[in-house]
Design a protein around this motif. Structure first.
Motif, PDB file in Angstrom:
ATOM      1  N   ASN A 173       6.947  -5.050  -0.705  1.00 38.11           N
ATOM      2  CA  ASN A 173       6.808  -5.951   0.429  1.00 38.11           C
ATOM      3  C   ASN A 173       7.319  -5.355   1.725  1.00 38.11           C
ATOM      4  OD1 ASN A 173       5.473  -8.084  -0.614  1.00 38.11           O
ATOM      5  ND2 ASN A 173       7.295  -9.225  -1.200  1.00 38.11           N
ATOM      6  N   GLU A 174       7.618  -4.089   1.682  1.00 40.07           N
ATOM      7  CA  GLU A 174       8.205  -3.414   2.822  1.00 40.07           C
ATOM      8  C   GLU A 174       7.296  -3.478   4.057  1.00 40.07           C
ATOM      9  OE1 GLU A 174       9.780   1.121   3.094  1.00 40.07           O
ATOM     10  OE2 GLU A 174       7.834   0.791   2.219  1.00 40.07           O
ATOM     11  N   SER A 175       6.012  -3.411   3.813  1.00 38.47           N
ATOM     12  CA  SER A 175       5.084  -3.345   4.923  1.00 38.47           C
ATOM     13  C   SER A 175       4.512  -4.716   5.229  1.00 38.47           C
ATOM     14  CB  SER A 175       3.974  -2.369   4.542  1.00 38.47           C
ATOM     15  OG  SER A 175       2.827  -2.645   5.278  1.00 38.47           O
ATOM     16  N   GLY A 176       4.241  -4.987   6.510  1.00 41.84           N
ATOM     17  CA  GLY A 176       3.584  -6.233   6.889  1.00 41.84           C
ATOM     18  C   GLY A 176       2.088  -6.181   6.665  1.00 41.84           C
ATOM     19  N   HIS A 177       1.609  -5.023   6.248  1.00 40.45           N
ATOM     20  CA  HIS A 177       0.184  -4.901   5.974  1.00 40.45           C
ATOM     21  C   HIS A 177      -0.085  -5.287   4.531  1.00 40.45           C
ATOM     22  CE1 HIS A 177      -1.095  -2.413   9.588  1.00 40.45           C
ATOM     23  NE2 HIS A 177       0.146  -2.774   9.791  1.00 40.45           N
ATOM     24  N   GLN A 178      -1.173  -6.009   4.319  1.00 38.24           N
ATOM     25  CA  GLN A 178      -1.520  -6.433   2.968  1.00 38.24           C
ATOM     26  C   GLN A 178      -2.911  -5.930   2.620  1.00 38.24           C
ATOM     27  OE1 GLN A 178      -0.496 -10.543   2.186  1.00 38.24           O
ATOM     28  NE2 GLN A 178       1.533  -9.643   1.956  1.00 38.24           N
ATOM     29  N   HIS A 179      -3.037  -5.531   1.382  1.00 42.20           N
ATOM     30  CA  HIS A 179      -4.269  -4.910   0.935  1.00 42.20           C
ATOM     31  C   HIS A 179      -4.818  -5.613  -0.298  1.00 42.20           C
ATOM     32  CE1 HIS A 179      -1.712  -1.859   2.866  1.00 42.20           C
ATOM     33  NE2 HIS A 179      -2.838  -1.348   3.328  1.00 42.20           N
ATOM     34  N   ALA A 180      -6.095  -5.484  -0.513  1.00 46.26           N
ATOM     35  CA  ALA A 180      -6.704  -5.814  -1.804  1.00 46.26           C
ATOM     36  C   ALA A 180      -7.733  -4.713  -2.004  1.00 46.26           C
ATOM     37  CB  ALA A 180      -7.339  -7.192  -1.778  1.00 46.26           C
ATOM     38  N   ILE A 181      -7.424  -3.771  -2.895  1.00 42.70           N
ATOM     39  CA  ILE A 181      -8.245  -2.562  -2.967  1.00 42.70           C
ATOM     40  C   ILE A 181      -8.536  -2.140  -4.408  1.00 42.70           C
ATOM     41  CG2 ILE A 181      -7.353  -1.628  -0.787  1.00 42.70           C
ATOM     42  CD1 ILE A 181      -5.730   0.360  -2.657  1.00 42.70           C
ATOM     43  N   ALA A 182      -9.564  -1.314  -4.517  1.00 44.97           N
ATOM     44  CA  ALA A 182      -9.835  -0.573  -5.744  1.00 44.97           C
ATOM     45  C   ALA A 182      -9.586   0.896  -5.409  1.00 44.97           C
ATOM     46  CB  ALA A 182     -11.274  -0.786  -6.186  1.00 44.97           C
ATOM     47  N   TYR A 183      -9.143   1.697  -6.380  1.00 43.43           N
ATOM     48  CA  TYR A 183      -8.858   3.096  -6.061  1.00 43.43           C
ATOM     49  C   TYR A 183      -9.040   3.990  -7.284  1.00 43.43           C
ATOM     50  CZ  TYR A 183      -4.376   2.458  -8.451  1.00 43.43           C
ATOM     51  OH  TYR A 183      -3.417   2.200  -9.395  1.00 43.43           O
ATOM     52  N   VAL A 184      -9.207   5.287  -7.010  1.00 40.44           N
ATOM     53  CA  VAL A 184      -9.172   6.306  -8.063  1.00 40.44           C
ATOM     54  C   VAL A 184      -8.267   7.434  -7.580  1.00 40.44           C
ATOM     55  CG1 VAL A 184     -11.425   5.849  -9.124  1.00 40.44           C
ATOM     56  CG2 VAL A 184     -11.277   7.431  -7.176  1.00 40.44           C
ATOM     57  N   GLU A 185      -7.620   8.107  -8.521  1.00 36.72           N
ATOM     58  CA  GLU A 185      -6.784   9.259  -8.172  1.00 36.72           C
ATOM     59  C   GLU A 185      -6.753  10.209  -9.367  1.00 36.72           C
ATOM     60  OE1 GLU A 185      -2.695   8.132  -7.577  1.00 36.72           O
ATOM     61  OE2 GLU A 185      -2.763   6.677  -9.200  1.00 36.72           O
ATOM     62  N   GLY A 186      -6.141  11.360  -9.152  1.00 37.23           N
ATOM     63  CA  GLY A 186      -5.946  12.275 -10.267  1.00 37.23           C
ATOM     64  C   GLY A 186      -7.036  13.310 -10.429  1.00 37.23           C
ATOM     65  N   ASP A 187      -7.902  13.442  -9.451  1.00 37.18           N
ATOM     66  CA  ASP A 187      -8.946  14.458  -9.517  1.00 37.18           C
ATOM     67  C   ASP A 187      -9.075  15.056  -8.110  1.00 37.18           C
ATOM     68  OD1 ASP A 187     -10.979  16.032 -10.486  1.00 37.18           O
ATOM     69  OD2 ASP A 187     -12.129  14.361 -11.316  1.00 37.18           O
ATOM     70  N   LYS A 188      -9.978  16.011  -7.952  1.00 37.98           N
ATOM     71  CA  LYS A 188     -10.285  16.503  -6.613  1.00 37.98           C
ATOM     72  C   LYS A 188     -11.589  15.857  -6.186  1.00 37.98           C
ATOM     73  CE  LYS A 188      -7.898  20.877  -6.538  1.00 37.98           C
ATOM     74  NZ  LYS A 188      -7.968  22.234  -6.001  1.00 37.98           N
ATOM     75  N   TYR A 189     -11.560  15.160  -5.060  1.00 38.53           N
ATOM     76  CA  TYR A 189     -12.745  14.448  -4.590  1.00 38.53           C
ATOM     77  C   TYR A 189     -13.255  15.086  -3.307  1.00 38.53           C
ATOM     78  CZ  TYR A 189     -10.523  11.122  -7.730  1.00 38.53           C
ATOM     79  OH  TYR A 189      -9.917  10.542  -8.808  1.00 38.53           O
ATOM     80  N   ASN A 190     -14.575  15.165  -3.227  1.00 36.21           N
ATOM     81  CA  ASN A 190     -15.173  15.705  -2.004  1.00 36.21           C
ATOM     82  C   ASN A 190     -15.865  14.641  -1.177  1.00 36.21           C
ATOM     83  OD1 ASN A 190     -14.510  18.465  -1.727  1.00 36.21           O
ATOM     84  ND2 ASN A 190     -15.722  18.886  -3.560  1.00 36.21           N
TER      85      ASN A 190
END
Ligand SMILES: *[C@@H]1O[C@H](CO)[C@@H](O)[C@H](O)[C@H]1NC(C)=O
Ligand SMILES: *[C@@H]1O[C@H](CO)[C@@H](O)[C@H](O)[C@H]1NC(C)=O
Length: 425
Positions: A173-190
């Motif tokens: 809750n540190e940030s006043g910005h709020q998100h609702a997102i989908a994400y991927v990580e752990g690979d190299k993306y171009n």
């Protein structure tokens, strides 16, 4: 685009107040007061830097002035590293996709070949020029300082920090910005692509915003985050109205000294004469009524290393040169898609600024906002369905996200919400 730290938001509000106060006091004190004059001079100097001499100017019905500026005179070429840059008029590679963009017939892609930005009703920019939304004096004056105009708030994190489940909830809750997102990580993306539903969310306070975008991220969430961002936003502070606008952002140091929205600093090189960054998108979707969506594709040209952006089904807008970035000079390590709002907690309660359509994902098509056919560009330059999609939201009672997949929409998600409500006080 981007998030900020709650305490920073307060700080910024405070500094804005102080600035106004100083301005008013100096105005009142005496005619010889230096303060307003110096400030005025600063603003005018900045406007002169930003607004290049146009070949032609088109007045948009929403009040914008669109300057058609010769392609070689655009703001990017104020950058010392770009003095002798030879403009690339087309990318070397264009990623091949899974989905034919015209296969899914929605009203917007049926007429996509004639997709309009509002200013198009009053004319178009000639070849060899690019359309630039003119910055007005009042645009700069709404910013906390001339230097900060067009930038995200200092130390803000435009990209949500994805927290492990075990993380300290206070940090989430540190940030006043709020998100609702989908994400991927752990690979190299171009690169990444998505078709985004377009709405006009209501903003409670002028210092808040609501946006829907793709984030292309490299590095850590510390001081060195590299980010390329593109989508639509409603931001009264940045534009002076509540219109839904096409926008981009980039930074190579976690929103500190480098980067900006649109063409508000040197960086992005535009080649397209049809689409203006920061200009209004029209029409927008209506509840239980016509739905409109836009395609955005951002990908890396593996030969030159530049990051390109395409809007609609064929408008290649231009590119971010590779040298602007550190991590992204190689590839992205994380992709995010979704919505973000600023919660400045007016009246000590959660903001009623909407995300997406202002409706929760459960409501589905025609009511809740969506991203569909979300894809990543892999190392071989192919558009692929993302694997192991995660989701993140700070307070699901305020804004939520729900993923799904089917043959027409590939991987998709609904996202958003109303902000303040009985479960989000
Ligand atoms: C964030 O704060 C709100 C209220 O201030 C609280 O209801 C919510 O649980 C917190 N979120 C997390 C993830 O701790
Ligand atoms: C933007 O919308 C808010 C309410 O959501 C309203 O108070 C404000 O006047 C609007 N601003 C403009 C410039 O239309």
């Amino acid at each position: 685009m981007a998030p900020a730290h709650f305490s920073t938001t307060q700080l910024r509000l405070a500094s804005k107040g102080v600035f106004l106060l100083v301005f008013v006091i100096s105005l009142l004190s005496c005619a010889a007061a230096r303060q307003p004059q110096t400030q005025k001079l600063k603003v005018h100097k900045h406007l002169k830097r930003l607004n290049k001499t146009p070949v032609k100017t088109i007045q948009s019905p929403d009040g914008d002035m669109i300057d058609c500026v010769h392609i070689s005179k655009q703001p990017a070429f104020d950058h010392p590293f770009l003095k002798d840059h030879k403009i690339q008029m087309r990318p070397n590679y264009h990623p091949e996709g899974l989905y034919d963009d015209n296969k899914v017939k929605t009203e917007s892609n049926e007429r996509d070949s004639t997709l309009k930005q509002l200013w198009h009703v009053n004319g178009m920019c000639p070849e060899d020029t690019i359309p630039i939304r003119r910055t007005k004096e009042e645009d700069v004056l709404r910013a906390s300082s001339v230097k900060r105009y067009g930038k995200k708030k200092y130390k803000s994190t435009a990209a949500p920090r994805i927290m492990p489940k075990s993380a300290d909830p206070d940090l989430v809750n540190e940030s006043g910005h709020q998100h609702a997102i989908a994400y991927v990580e752990g690979d190299k993306y171009n690169g990444a692509k998505a078709t985004m539903n377009v709405w006009e969310p209501k903003i409670q306070q002028p210092n808040e915003f609501s946006l829907s975008q793709i984030w292309i991220l490299g590095g850590s969430f510390g001081e060195d985050l590299n980010s390329i961002e593109a989508g639509w936003q409603v931001s009264p502070d940045l534009y002076g109205d509540n219109n839904t606008r096409l926008f981009t952002y980039w930074t190579s140091d976690a929103y500190q000294a480098t980067g900006c929205y649109n063409l508000l600093c040197s960086g992005f090189i535009q080649i397209n004469n049809n689409i203006a960054m920061g200009a209004s998108i029209s029409p927008v979707s209506a509840y239980r009524n016509s739905q409109y969506d836009i395609n955005i594709l951002v990908w890396k040209d593996q030969k030159e290393g530049n990051w390109w952006m395409q809007f609609g089904n064929g408008y290649v807008l231009g590119y971010w040169p590779s040298f602007l970035f550190s991590y992204l000079a190689d590839s992205a390590s994380m992709i995010e898609w979704g919505g973000e709002v600023v919660n400045s907690e007016p009246d000590g309660q959660h903001t009623s600024t909407q995300m997406g359509s202002g409706r929760f994902p459960e409501e589905g098509f025609g009511k809740s906002s969506y991203f569909r056919n979300i894809q990543v560009v892999d190392r071989e330059n192919n558009l692929k369905s993302p694997k192991d999609i995660g989701t993140f939201t700070e307070q699901s009672n305020c804004y939520d996200v729900q993923t799904g997949s089917n043959s027409d929409w590939g991987h998709y998600f609904y996202y958003g919400g109303p902000g303040r409500n009985p479960n989000c006080p």
